[in-house]
Design a protein around this motif. Structure first.
Motif, short mmCIF file in Angstrom:
data_model
loop_
_atom_site.label_atom_id
_atom_site.label_comp_id
_atom_site.label_asym_id
_atom_site.label_seq_id
_atom_site.Cartn_x
_atom_site.Cartn_y
_atom_site.Cartn_z
N PHE A 1 29.12 40.26 83.95
CA PHE A 1 27.92 39.92 84.71
C PHE A 1 26.78 40.90 84.45
O PHE A 1 25.62 40.55 84.52
N GLU A 2 27.13 42.13 84.15
CA GLU A 2 26.13 43.17 83.98
C GLU A 2 25.70 43.38 82.53
O GLU A 2 24.57 43.78 82.27
N THR A 3 26.58 43.06 81.58
CA THR A 3 26.31 43.38 80.18
C THR A 3 25.18 42.55 79.59
O THR A 3 24.56 42.93 78.61
N VAL A 4 24.90 41.37 80.17
CA VAL A 4 23.85 40.52 79.65
C VAL A 4 22.50 41.22 79.71
O VAL A 4 21.66 41.07 78.83
N TYR A 5 22.29 41.99 80.75
CA TYR A 5 20.99 42.61 80.96
C TYR A 5 20.94 44.05 80.47
O TYR A 5 19.86 44.60 80.30
N SER A 6 22.07 44.68 80.29
CA SER A 6 22.08 46.08 79.88
C SER A 6 23.30 46.34 79.02
O SER A 6 24.42 46.36 79.52
N SER A 7 23.08 46.54 77.74
CA SER A 7 24.21 46.77 76.83
C SER A 7 24.20 48.21 76.34
O SER A 7 23.16 48.84 76.23
N TRP B 1 31.47 45.82 74.76
CA TRP B 1 32.54 44.91 74.37
C TRP B 1 33.57 44.67 75.46
O TRP B 1 34.43 43.81 75.34
N TYR B 2 33.46 45.40 76.57
CA TYR B 2 34.41 45.21 77.68
C TYR B 2 34.11 43.96 78.51
O TYR B 2 34.85 43.64 79.43
N TRP B 3 33.02 43.25 78.17
CA TRP B 3 32.74 42.00 78.88
C TRP B 3 33.89 41.02 78.72
O TRP B 3 34.21 40.26 79.65
#
Length: 381
Positions: A152-158, A163-165
């Protein structure tokens, strides 16, 4: 000499415990992890080197994760749905469900926690914001990975934990499927799954819920759970005298990823999401067919005897390899940048992959196997 024999006997025990597994599905797992590693090779190099991953221009190798998802979905059907259907009482059903969550927890969490902690400590020790990100940012993502809500968070801040998404997505599916199984009437369950698969495929463009591959794997299990269909497919497949070459299997998976690569760069903005969805359907369809045929245990894929041991070991350590390879890549990237090393790119790539392979062996032996023991009777990955 004794040390060598000890190691040799240990790896022999790994092979013997793996021998109850389906080597053809294990081979597909090897393809998937290879795709993932190749797709991440550019992470080794600092920005000033401008390394271009030629393979990712032609094939969308990031879809190796989706192949993993299809395998996991099939496995979910085998170890959860099948065993719950076979339960004779509410007590057996409860125990089966508890054991499922216990094994999934022990299978996934110890190794994943170890490697994201190593990455967090690397960020703190090296203090390289360009490579790892800020300590505060990485710590936040460490927490989101543990929960797990990283997708949920990786889309906006990578950053280096991006890769843990995929692990968060899979963990959420492990919660969702049992809830759906116990709450949706049996006669509507598979229609419900199909509807959700279509909704996620067509309307989730953020990777928040990248569940379609997991549903595809479930439908593979559903197809083969029908003995009539299973027997019909087996008999018709056996009429083909020649086994399918393992090299051709790799080629077919590569071809299936090509539409995704083209649509990702050229057509996504102009034509919307439809071409991109068609690309995903391509890799899902091939994965569904290959895994379904492999699960029949009719030696559909020809794997030479000389590489079978390697396939078993490579597939066994694939989870640890998935977890540790980017940690190694980012640390090497920091070292290259700090010390200004200039070597041919293939030297860095070879060295990083070799170190990742060795570390994944240690991770598998001393972390995964300490918490999770493979069972000989399960002919699934």
């Amino acid at each position: 000499m004794n040390k060598f024999n000890l190691k040799n006997s240990y790896f022999c025990s790994i092979l013997s415990k793996s021998s109850g597994k389906n080597i053809e599905i294990q081979y597909i797992r090897c393809i998937a992890i290879s795709f993932v590693i190749i797709s991440h090779i550019s992470a080794i190099f600092p920005a000033e080197i401008h390394f271009e991953n030629v393979a990712n221009r032609i094939f969308f190798l990031y879809s190796g994760v989706d192949i993993f998802f299809v395998i996991s979905g099939y496995l979910m059907g085998e170890i959860f749905l099948k065993r719950n259907q076979e339960a004779q009482s509410s007590y057996e059903l409860t125990i089966s469900t508890i054991n499922f969550y216990k094994k999934r927890f022990l299978r996934l969490l110890p190794a994943s926690t170890f490697w994201i902690t190593i990455l967090l400590l690397s960020c703190i020790f090296f203090h390289d914001h360009e490579v790892f990100g800020t300590v505060r940012d990485v710590f936040w993502k460490w927490c989101m990975s543990i929960i797990p809500l990283r997708n949920f968070e990786t889309v906006y801040s990578s950053n280096s934990l991006q890769w843990y998404w995929s692990l968060s997505t899979e963990s959420q599916f492990y919660v969702f499927l049992p809830l759906a199984w116990f709450s949706v009437p049996r006669k509507f369950f598979w229609y419900f799954c199909f509807l959700l698969m279509c909704l996620f495929l067509f309307f989730d463009h953020t990777d928040w819920f990248r569940f379609p591959g997991l549903f595809v794997g479930l439908f593979s299990y559903k197809l083969l759970s029908n003995n009539g269909i299973k027997q019909a497919i087996s008999e018709n497949t056996k009429k083909i005298n020649n086994k399918f070459s393992s090299i051709w299997v790799v080629a077919i998976f590569l071809i299936a990823t090509a539409p995704l690569c083209a649509f990702h760069e050229n057509y996504h903005k102009e034509y919307g999401n439809i071409p991109f969805i068609v690309g995903y359907i391509s890799i899902y369809s091939v994965s569904f067919i290959m895994i379904s045929l492999s699960a029949l245990c009719i030696e559909f894929i020809y794997i030479p005897e000389k590489i079978k041991n390697f396939v078993f070991i490579y597939s066994e350590i694939s989870y640890s390899l998935y977890l540790c390879h980017l940690v190694v890549f980012f640390i090497f990237r920091h070292i290259i940048k700090v010390y200004g090393l200039i070597f041919p790119e293939f030297v860095y790539i070879t060295l990083c992959i070799f170190i990742s392979f060795i570390l994944s062996l240690f991770s598998y032996i001393f972390i995964e196997r300490k918490f999770y023991q493979a069972r000989d009777t399960i002919r699934t990955p």
